[in-house]
Design a protein around this motif. Structure first.
Motif: not given
Length: 316
Positions: A44-53, A59-61, A65-70, A261-267
């Motif tokens: 189940a964990t592997a399936l969840l990680l595969r779904s997230l990835a 939008e992981w790129p 890009a925003y993970l270390t923005s100023s 969604i990507p910015l919420l993931v960054v936070a």
């Protein structure tokens, strides 16, 4: 008359002893369902990680890009600064409230209980909004001296900005819970310790600093660590006051780019990283204050277990 028979001098015949039974190895109990449940959990964990990835909506790129923005790093710094200030001030005030609650003065006990009751009974968001609008109740704050007039006056709106309002509201809320944590830790100390200190003629202040608090830290640290992590996450509430913390900085960006969604993931990633580091620090602090509390040695740390496993693998 027959004489008595002389005692026999023949050596005693040794008795035959049975051979000790051969010790058979004890077979461990078979637990097949443990392996089945573990395998299902890993699947189940592997399936969840595969779904997230693999989900393109994350939008992981963009996250990278925003993970270390100023803007995000400035919001993270304000969150960390606010957490540290609130914890120091909250526990300082909470310790004073706990001492007042345990004192023999009925007035101090009642006032301390009333403070804790009020600030634990109201939600944090309500308290922050109340302090943010305190200018409606007290438009001006003034310092007056009898027969000398007003010495100092300032408009409340100019004094209490969003950042200071967040510090005041979070500190008072934190102090109410810290008071109960410190009080429970003090009450956990054995009464015989206090009697021994009194027999030596030590003052109350010295007994509190040198005897009570060091022993009470074992009971204080676990809930205090939870409070620290809760305060770090609770600072996200101040985004309603337009304070540029981590969450508000992410909101400003996705209000402009519509990449919610990507910015919420960054936070989320930054909150997870910081709380994980705080959890590690809490673990080692608890081990430090647990030394000498039991006769048995403390269990090895995860790092020590990992090094021992590596040594065993290398020895093979």
């Amino acid at each position: 008359m027959a004489s008595p028979a002389a005692p026999s001098t023949a050596p005693p015949v040794p008795r035959a002893t049975a051979a000790p039974p051969t010790e058979l190895p004890i077979a461990p109990r078979r637990r097949p369902w443990r392996y089945v449940s573990g395998g299902l959990a890993l699947l189940a964990t592997a399936l969840l990680l595969r779904s997230l990835a693999g989900n393109p909506a994350f939008e992981w790129p963009v996250v990278g890009a925003y993970l270390t923005s100023s803007a995000i790093l400035r919001g993270l710094w304000l969150t960390l600064w606010l957490t540290a200030v609130v914890m120091v001030l909250g526990f300082a005030l909470g310790t004073g409230l706990a001492v007042a609650r345990l004192s023999g003065n009925p007035v101090l006990r009642t006032l301390s209980w009333g403070f804790v009751w009020i600030f634990r009974a109201t939600p944090l968001l309500v308290q922050l909004l109340f302090w943010f609008n305190i200018g409606a109740l007290y438009p001006r704050l003034a310092l007056s001296v009898p027969f000398a007039g007003e010495l100092f006056a300032v408009r409340t709106v100019d004094l209490l900005g969003p950042a200071l309002t967040a510090v005041v509201g979070l500190t008072l809320h934190e102090a109410a819970f810290a008071a109960e944590v410190v009080r429970s830790g003090v009450l956990s100390v054995d009464q015989g310790q206090l009697e021994a200190a009194a027999s030596l003629g030590l003052g109350r202040g010295r007994v509190l600093r040198r005897i009570v608090l060091p022993q009470a830290m074992r009971a204080i640290l676990p809930p205090a660590g939870n409070m620290l992590i809760g305060t770090l996450k609770g600072t996200s509430v101040i985004s309603v006051l337009a304070v540029h913390d981590l969450l508000f900085s992410a909101q400003l960006i996705y209000n402009r780019t519509y990449q919610v969604i990507p910015l919420l993931v960054v936070a989320t990633l930054w909150y997870v990283a910081v709380t994980s580091l705080l959890s590690v620090g809490q673990y080692y602090l608890e081990r430090h204050f647990a030394r000498g509390s039991t006769r048995a040695e403390l269990p090895p740390t995860p790092w020590q277990r990992a090094r021992a496993a590596l040594r065993r693998v290398g020895g093979r």
